[in-house]
Each structure stands twice: as C-alpha cells, then as structure tokens.
Design a protein around this motif. Structure first.
Motif, PDB file in Angstrom:
ATOM      1  N   UNK A 189       0.948  -1.392  -0.549  1.00 12.14           N
ATOM      2  CA  UNK A 189      -0.102  -0.120  -0.250  1.00 12.14           C
ATOM      3  C   UNK A 189       0.878   1.070  -0.189  1.00 12.14           C
ATOM      4  N   UNK A 190       1.635   0.943   0.268  1.00 11.56           N
ATOM      5  CA  UNK A 190       2.557   2.392   0.471  1.00 11.56           C
ATOM      6  C   UNK A 190       3.600   2.493  -0.687  1.00 11.56           C
ATOM      7  N   UNK A 191       3.966   1.623  -1.624  1.00 10.78           N
ATOM      8  CA  UNK A 191       4.221   1.388  -2.951  1.00 10.78           C
ATOM      9  C   UNK A 191       3.083   2.349  -3.590  1.00 10.78           C
ATOM     10  N   UNK A 192       1.800   1.615  -3.596  1.00 12.99           N
ATOM     11  CA  UNK A 192       0.909   2.384  -4.160  1.00 12.99           C
ATOM     12  C   UNK A 192       0.677   3.450  -4.271  1.00 12.99           C
ATOM     13  N   UNK A 193       0.500   3.753  -2.924  1.00  9.89           N
ATOM     14  CA  UNK A 193       0.304   5.516  -2.580  1.00  9.89           C
ATOM     15  C   UNK A 193       1.179   6.594  -2.399  1.00  9.89           C
ATOM     16  N   UNK A 194       2.564   6.270  -3.113  1.00  9.97           N
ATOM     17  CA  UNK A 194       3.574   6.346  -3.325  1.00  9.97           C
ATOM     18  C   UNK A 194       3.527   7.251  -4.825  1.00  9.97           C
ATOM     19  N   UNK A 195       3.673   5.733  -5.559  1.00  5.21           N
ATOM     20  CA  UNK A 195       3.428   5.865  -7.228  1.00  5.21           C
ATOM     21  C   UNK A 195       2.126   7.067  -7.243  1.00  5.21           C
ATOM     22  N   UNK A 196       1.215   6.961  -7.287  1.00  9.68           N
ATOM     23  CA  UNK A 196      -0.015   7.761  -6.643  1.00  9.68           C
ATOM     24  C   UNK A 196      -0.114   9.175  -6.551  1.00  9.68           C
ATOM     25  N   UNK A 197       0.764   9.359  -5.956  1.00 11.03           N
ATOM     26  CA  UNK A 197       1.532  10.850  -5.222  1.00 11.03           C
ATOM     27  C   UNK A 197       1.998  11.468  -6.676  1.00 11.03           C
ATOM     28  N   UNK A 198       3.348  10.529  -7.369  1.00  7.27           N
ATOM     29  CA  UNK A 198       3.884  10.963  -8.408  1.00  7.27           C
ATOM     30  C   UNK A 198       3.266  11.057  -9.840  1.00  7.27           C
ATOM     31  N   UNK A 213      -8.277   9.026  -6.668  1.00 15.00           N
ATOM     32  CA  UNK A 213      -8.957   7.695  -5.840  1.00 15.00           C
ATOM     33  C   UNK A 213      -8.032   6.733  -5.728  1.00 15.00           C
ATOM     34  N   UNK A 214      -7.094   6.402  -6.430  1.00 13.85           N
ATOM     35  CA  UNK A 214      -6.493   6.287  -5.826  1.00 13.85           C
ATOM     36  C   UNK A 214      -5.509   5.946  -4.135  1.00 13.85           C
ATOM     37  N   UNK A 215      -4.821   7.187  -4.802  1.00 11.19           N
ATOM     38  CA  UNK A 215      -4.238   7.571  -3.223  1.00 11.19           C
ATOM     39  C   UNK A 215      -5.258   7.577  -2.245  1.00 11.19           C
ATOM     40  N   UNK A 216      -6.423   7.551  -2.277  1.00  9.84           N
ATOM     41  CA  UNK A 216      -7.391   7.594  -1.044  1.00  9.84           C
ATOM     42  C   UNK A 216      -7.778   6.212  -0.450  1.00  9.84           C
ATOM     43  N   UNK A 217      -7.705   5.815  -1.532  1.00 15.53           N
ATOM     44  CA  UNK A 217      -8.098   3.775  -0.976  1.00 15.53           C
ATOM     45  C   UNK A 217      -7.411   3.393  -0.417  1.00 15.53           C
ATOM     46  N   UNK A 218      -5.876   3.383  -0.582  1.00 14.87           N
ATOM     47  CA  UNK A 218      -4.708   3.101  -0.489  1.00 14.87           C
ATOM     48  C   UNK A 218      -4.578   3.620   1.157  1.00 14.87           C
ATOM     49  N   UNK A 219      -4.483   4.852   1.425  1.00 12.92           N
ATOM     50  CA  UNK A 219      -4.690   5.436   2.307  1.00 12.92           C
ATOM     51  C   UNK A 219      -5.033   4.636   3.540  1.00 12.92           C
ATOM     52  N   UNK A 220      -6.619   4.368   2.800  1.00 13.13           N
ATOM     53  CA  UNK A 220      -8.216   4.200   4.083  1.00 13.13           C
ATOM     54  C   UNK A 220      -7.424   2.996   3.828  1.00 13.13           C
ATOM     55  N   UNK A 221      -7.038   1.664   3.417  1.00 10.29           N
ATOM     56  CA  UNK A 221      -6.644   0.570   3.591  1.00 10.29           C
ATOM     57  C   UNK A 221      -5.917   0.773   4.467  1.00 10.29           C
ATOM     58  N   UNK A 222      -4.671   1.235   4.871  1.00  6.99           N
ATOM     59  CA  UNK A 222      -3.713   1.497   5.492  1.00  6.99           C
ATOM     60  C   UNK A 222      -4.355   2.135   6.890  1.00  6.99           C
ATOM     61  N   UNK A 223      -4.945   2.643   7.161  1.00  4.13           N
ATOM     62  CA  UNK A 223      -5.618   3.026   8.048  1.00  4.13           C
ATOM     63  C   UNK A 223      -6.118   1.695   8.598  1.00  4.13           C
ATOM     64  N   UNK A 224      -7.072   0.926   7.936  1.00  2.00           N
ATOM     65  CA  UNK A 224      -7.889  -0.116   8.498  1.00  2.00           C
ATOM     66  C   UNK A 224      -7.105  -0.647   8.753  1.00  2.00           C
ATOM     67  N   UNK A 225      -5.826  -0.791   7.992  1.00  2.00           N
ATOM     68  CA  UNK A 225      -4.702  -1.627   8.861  1.00  2.00           C
ATOM     69  C   UNK A 225      -3.998  -1.637  10.408  1.00  2.00           C
ATOM     70  N   UNK A 226      -3.688  -0.504  10.820  1.00  2.00           N
ATOM     71  CA  UNK A 226      -3.625   0.162  12.108  1.00  2.00           C
ATOM     72  C   UNK A 226      -4.284  -0.714  12.846  1.00  2.00           C
ATOM     73  N   UNK A 227      -5.716  -0.210  12.563  1.00  2.00           N
ATOM     74  CA  UNK A 227      -6.761  -0.414  13.710  1.00  2.00           C
ATOM     75  C   UNK A 227      -7.268  -1.898  14.211  1.00  2.00           C
TER      76      UNK A 227
END
Length: 385
Positions: A189-198, A213-227
C-alpha cells in the motif's frame, strides 16, 4: 426414626463432612464417582450402589456394583424418575428390582442438584430391608449435594480451560494475519500510495481524478490495517478470565456512558446484579460498546433496559434491550464480524466484533434479537462463579 435420632448420627455427619471436603478436591468426574461410591458403601453397606451422571441433559450409568448394569447403560426406571422429577424416590417390592426375578427389596434414588439442575443420580439397592426411611435418604441427599457441587466445579474449570485454549488458538491465528497485513500488504500500500502521488503531479483531468482515488483508497486501507493492529494488540494483552463483580462493572459503565449521551436513558437496578462472573479486565468495554451503541445508532431519545437472568446452574445472561430501530434479522450475525458496518455508519466496524471476541475469550457468547420494546436486544452470556 429420623436421621438426627440415629445413635451413630454424629459419626455419619463427620464422615459426610470428610467426604464432602475430599470431593471438592477432586480433579475429575471419575474421581468424584469413585469417591462417592466408596462413601455410599461406608454409609449404608447395602447390596448395590450406582452412580448415574447427567451430560447434555441425558442420564447414563457411569459405574455400578450391580452386575446387571454397565457403563453407558440407560438408568433404571426408579433412577429416571428421580432425574425427571428432581426429587428423592423410594421404591419397594416389585418396583424396586430391575427385573421380575430380582432379589432387590428396596431402592433409593437421590438426584444430585446444583441450582435446580440435576447433574447426577445416586442409587442404592438393598436385598435385606423392606423400605428406606429418612435415616437413609437424608445422608444420601447430603452426599449427593457434595457430589453435585464437585461435578459442577470440575465442569466449570473444564469449560474455562477450553475457553483459554480457544483464545490462545485465536490469538495465534490473529497474530499471523496481523503480521501478513502489516508487513506484506502494508508495504504494498505504501508503494501504491507513493506511485499515485507521483502520477497525480504529472497528469490532469480525469486521470488526475483517478490517481486521487487510488491515493485515498490506499490510505484508507492502510488506516484499516492500523486499526486491526490496535485491536490485535489489545486482545494479546487481555488477561485470563477470573471472578469479577458484575454489578459494580455495569454500574460504572452506565454512569460513564450516560454522562456522554444526553439522548440516552438507562433503566438499571444495581441490586439485581449481585453476581460474580468469569471475565477479564476488558469486560467493561463489552458493556460500554453495547450501551453506547443504542445512542450512536438511533436518532432522538433512546431508552435502554438492562436486566439479568440465570441460565442453568453456571451461567447468567445480561440483556440490553432498547426501543430504537432494531437490527434486521438478516444482519444479526453479520454485525459481529470484524469490520462489518452499515452503509450509514461512521464507525470503524470493529465494535461488535470486538465485543464477541472478548466475550468468547471468557467462555461466553453474545447474540442479538428483537426487544420487547421494538428495538434491539443484545444478550451477553457469561460463566458465573
């Protein structure tokens, strides 16, 4: 002649007390059976002694000095009557024997009970006396009470041990999934979010929108994993169940939750909850989730009634009934799944999953149905001391 009027009354009482203490030290039902039959032989010295154990609501012979009975047999008609009625039964003449040609002249069957539930039936048969009086039934009833208490304690310990083992198994599985989620999926997810930023900085229009949308989905999934990780950490730190005061825990919960929600009215009588239950230190979180749910998932004022009832000899059920919108029948299992939440919910979806995981780790259960007030009724089953 009554039991108390017997010339050897003091000796019998002393013997019964000693056997009662020994029975409470037994580690298995087999030990209880052996010791109880030994006591019956010492007390009465009659021809036959039988121990009938009740498991899953069905009585079965587990040991007998009667050659006509073997382990696993159905109990005799006299023993069955004592089990069905929950009362001492004395049989004489033809009714006393198991077959028409039996030499048994009298049979005494005493149910061993805890909290109204029959856990065993003690049966003694004689070929020398014509009937059994109180001098026989009273000491056997005392012995049966000791045996019932011993069996109940052993079964409670067995259930608690199974719950602990189940909890350890669940923890191991959760830890494995947690490591996979945090390490493998988290890195992806970090890789996905990084490439989406670029990509977002290099494009415009609809492509930029897609990258967002890809950025938001990746960050939402990362937040879910943290929870999920936070939940796992909480469960890993959960202590083993031990006796805890139900009334004071609920009292604190009602006070704290009530202070946070003006729309919530809770009907709770502390005096009705004088029970001790097996639970960990997070039992208050179970109750807090359920009481606050009524306020969070309903609009306007909500009325909640908390009540308790005994279930058998070793469980209690705590009920949380409200007058809200309720839970549709097709969702009543789904809402306890981790991450499950309704389309209108702003929550994490882990509240009720957390409630079930904790309750099951205590050897209990939680279900939901319709309340008599038209809303939802959550039922928490716990082992009581």
């Amino acid at each position: 002649m009554s039991f108390e009027e017997q010339p050897d009354f003091a000796r019998q009482v002393a013997d019964l007390n000693k056997y009662g203490q020994a029975l409470n030290r037994c580690e298995s039902v087999e030990e209880v059976v052996s010791l109880t039959l030994e006591a019956m032989s010492l007390l009465f010295q009659f021809s036959y002694s039988t121990f009938v154990e009740v498991r899953d609501g069905e009585p079965r012979v587990v040991h007998s000095t009667n050659p006509r009975l073997t382990q696993g047999d159905q109990p005799s008609a006299v023993a069955r009557r004592a089990f069905d009625d929950g009362e001492t039964v004395v049989a004489t003449d033809e009714e006393a024997g198991m077959t028409p040609d039996s030499d048994v002249t009298a049979t005494l069957a005493v149910p061993a009970q805890v909290g109204g539930d029959v856990t065993a039936v003690l049966v003694t048969r004689s070929t020398t006396v014509s009937s059994f009086g109180e001098e026989h039934s009273r000491p056997l009833e005392i012995l049966a009470s000791h045996a019932a208490t011993a069996i109940s304690n052993i079964r409670s310990r067995e259930r608690l041990e199974r719950a602990r083992q189940d909890l350890e198994t669940r923890k191991e599985m959760i830890e494995m999934y947690d490591r996979l989620l945090r390490h493998d999926l988290g890195n992806d997810l970090q890789v996905i979010a990084g490439f989406a930023d670029d990509v977002a900085t290099e494009v415009e229009g609809q492509t930029e929108e897609y990258a967002g949308k890809i950025q938001r989905a990746a960050r939402s999934s990362a937040d879910l994993i943290e929870r999920v990780g936070s939940l796992v950490s909480t469960l890993e730190q959960q202590d083993e169940p031990e006796p805890r005061p139900l009334g004071s825990i609920l009292d604190k919960t009602v006070t704290e939750v009530g202070a946070n929600y003006d729309s919530l009215t809770v009907d709770f009588d502390r005096s009705a909850f004088e029970y001790r239950v097996f639970a960990g230190e997070l039992l208050d979180s179970v109750f807090t989730n359920l009481v606050s749910n009524a306020a969070v998932h309903n609009e306007g004022d909500v009325y909640v009634v908390i009540s308790v009832e005994e279930s058998g000899s070793d469980e209690i059920v705590v009920r949380f009934a409200d007058d809200g919108v309720g839970v549709p029948e097709h969702l009543r299992e789904e809402i306890f799944e981790m991450g499950a939440k309704g389309p209108e919910s702003d929550g994490s979806g882990f509240g009720l999953g957390f409630v079930r995981a904790l309750t099951e780790s205590y050897g209990g259960d939680v279900t939901v149905g319709e309340s008599e007030y038209g809303g939802a009724e959550f039922r928490v089953t716990l082992k009581r001391v």
